[in-house]
Design a protein around this motif. Structure first.
Motif, mmCIF file in Angstrom:
data_model
loop_
_atom_site.group_PDB
_atom_site.id
_atom_site.type_symbol
_atom_site.label_atom_id
_atom_site.label_comp_id
_atom_site.label_asym_id
_atom_site.label_seq_id
_atom_site.Cartn_x
_atom_site.Cartn_y
_atom_site.Cartn_z
ATOM 1 N N ALA A 98 14.965 34.090 -40.978
ATOM 2 C CA ALA A 98 13.768 34.551 -41.685
ATOM 3 C C ALA A 98 13.802 34.146 -43.150
ATOM 4 N N ASP A 99 12.606 34.047 -43.732
ATOM 5 C CA ASP A 99 12.473 33.845 -45.176
ATOM 6 C C ASP A 99 11.374 34.777 -45.690
ATOM 7 N N ALA A 132 8.004 33.210 -33.020
ATOM 8 C CA ALA A 132 7.805 33.215 -34.470
ATOM 9 C C ALA A 132 6.860 34.355 -34.813
ATOM 10 N N TYR A 133 7.133 35.024 -35.939
ATOM 11 C CA TYR A 133 6.284 36.137 -36.342
ATOM 12 C C TYR A 133 6.342 36.293 -37.859
ATOM 13 N N SER A 134 5.403 37.070 -38.373
ATOM 14 C CA SER A 134 5.351 37.353 -39.808
ATOM 15 C C SER A 134 5.961 38.719 -40.066
ATOM 16 N N LEU A 170 8.143 34.147 -43.048
ATOM 17 C CA LEU A 170 8.116 33.692 -41.660
ATOM 18 C C LEU A 170 9.482 33.931 -41.039
ATOM 19 N N ALA A 171 9.490 34.399 -39.788
ATOM 20 C CA ALA A 171 10.755 34.685 -39.106
ATOM 21 C C ALA A 171 10.744 34.098 -37.708
ATOM 22 N N PHE A 172 11.911 33.672 -37.272
ATOM 23 C CA PHE A 172 12.103 33.153 -35.914
ATOM 24 C C PHE A 172 13.162 34.004 -35.230
ATOM 25 N N ASP A 173 12.840 34.469 -34.045
ATOM 26 C CA ASP A 173 13.785 35.225 -33.231
ATOM 27 C C ASP A 173 14.054 34.410 -31.969
#
Length: 316
Positions: free
Chosen positions: A238-239, A290-292, A298-301
């Motif tokens: 995530a960032d 991907a989600y906010s 932005l984050a990737f799980d």
């Protein structure tokens, strides 16, 4: 073993149900009987023959319908695949045209212009080199996707230390992060071992890092975490940067999909990075979303299987 088509599955299911029903009806003749009785009357044999004829006729009709259904499904799948191939070919041609046109433009100017100074010539050579590198990266990304699509059996696997792999990526991207005043919180535990393909696992983490560095914005913070599950590792990357609009999220893993085409090309992106990430994750028995996050960015799980999932037996 050859996989049964949908039509054949339907045909076998219906015939099995009919066969069970017919058998029970013939043996017991009516619902008042409490036990099986032999066929003592001619009508019993007539009923058996009639049931077999009906079952054969019904089976023949259902088989024809099932075959037509399979043909229709195959035709629709072929049309869909052809459409995707045409779209992909058009996108590839479009993406290749830009760097090729730039290279030709710079080199033609150098060759045709006699009054060009050495300083300008050097600038054009540098720009040509940049476009050639972009073209090389694009071709490499296309080759990687093709390898995952059509040559999965040729992908070799080994024992990969993901913690060390990501540490190497951190060193490789340190200069770019420093130039953009970005901070990385590497919260990965030590000795994350996954049996998979080193090159594809590298592509997952490198593309996520490059995506954050290029588009999250100056002064942002990147954080990566991982937790071990019974049969997989779960990662969060995530960032807290600028993020993207919600309507873009479902499509960011599509090949050549760009949120801002002009900005993406300026950053040197090929439009294939996140597509490679998704395909590589799937190839390793995992899933990615991907989600906010609530605080923005932005984050990737995503998950990666502990076992060898790159073979056909490991596909999900």
């Amino acid at each position: 073993m050859k996989k049964l088509s949908e039509g054949r599955k339907m045909w076998l299911s219906v015939m099995a149900v009919f066969l069970v029903y017919a058998t029970i009806f013939i043996l017991f003749e009516d619902y008042d009987r409490k036990f099986i009785m032999p066929f003592n009357e001619v009508s019993d044999w007539h009923l058996l023959l009639f049931s077999l004829i009906v079952m054969a006729a019904l089976g023949f009709l259902l088989f024809r319908y099932a075959r037509r259904m399979d043909e229709r499904i195959s035709r629709e799948q072929a049309e869909k695949e052809n459409s995707l191939r045409r779209e992909l070919t058009q996108n590839i041609a479009h993406e290749l045209k830009t760097p090729v046109a730039s290279i030709l433009g710079y080199t033609d100017t150098i060759l045709d212009s006699t009054a060009i100074t050495d300083e300008v010539k050097q600038q054009f050579i540098v720009r040509t080199n940049v476009q050639a590198r972009r073209l090389s990266t694009l071709l490499q990304d296309i080759s990687t996707l093709n390898r995952m699509d059509y040559a999965r059996d040729m992908i070799t696997t080994e024992r990969v230390d993901v913690s060390t792999l990501f540490a190497d990526i951190v060193q490789e991207t340190a200069f770019a992060m420093e130039a953009r005043q970005m901070t990385l919180h590497n919260c990965l535990p030590q000795d994350i071992i996954i049996h998979g393909n080193y090159s594809l696992l590298y592509s997952i983490f490198r593309n996520l890092m490059d995506n954050a560095i290029n588009y999250a914005g100056r002064g942002t913070v990147i954080e990566i975490n991982a937790s071990k599950q019974p049969d997989e590792w779960r990662f969060t990357f995530a960032d807290n940067g600028s993020g993207i609009s919600a309507h873009h999220l479902p499509r960011i893993f599509e090949r050549f999909y760009r949120i801002d085409k002009g900005r993406s090309r300026e950053m040197g992106g090929t439009g294939l990075g996140l597509a490679i990430v998704k395909n590589a994750v799937l190839l390793h028995g995992g899933n990615i979303t991907a989600y906010s996050p609530p605080n923005g960015g932005l984050a990737f799980d995503f998950t990666l299987s502990l076992n060898d999932s790159t073979s056909p037996k490991g596909e999900r």
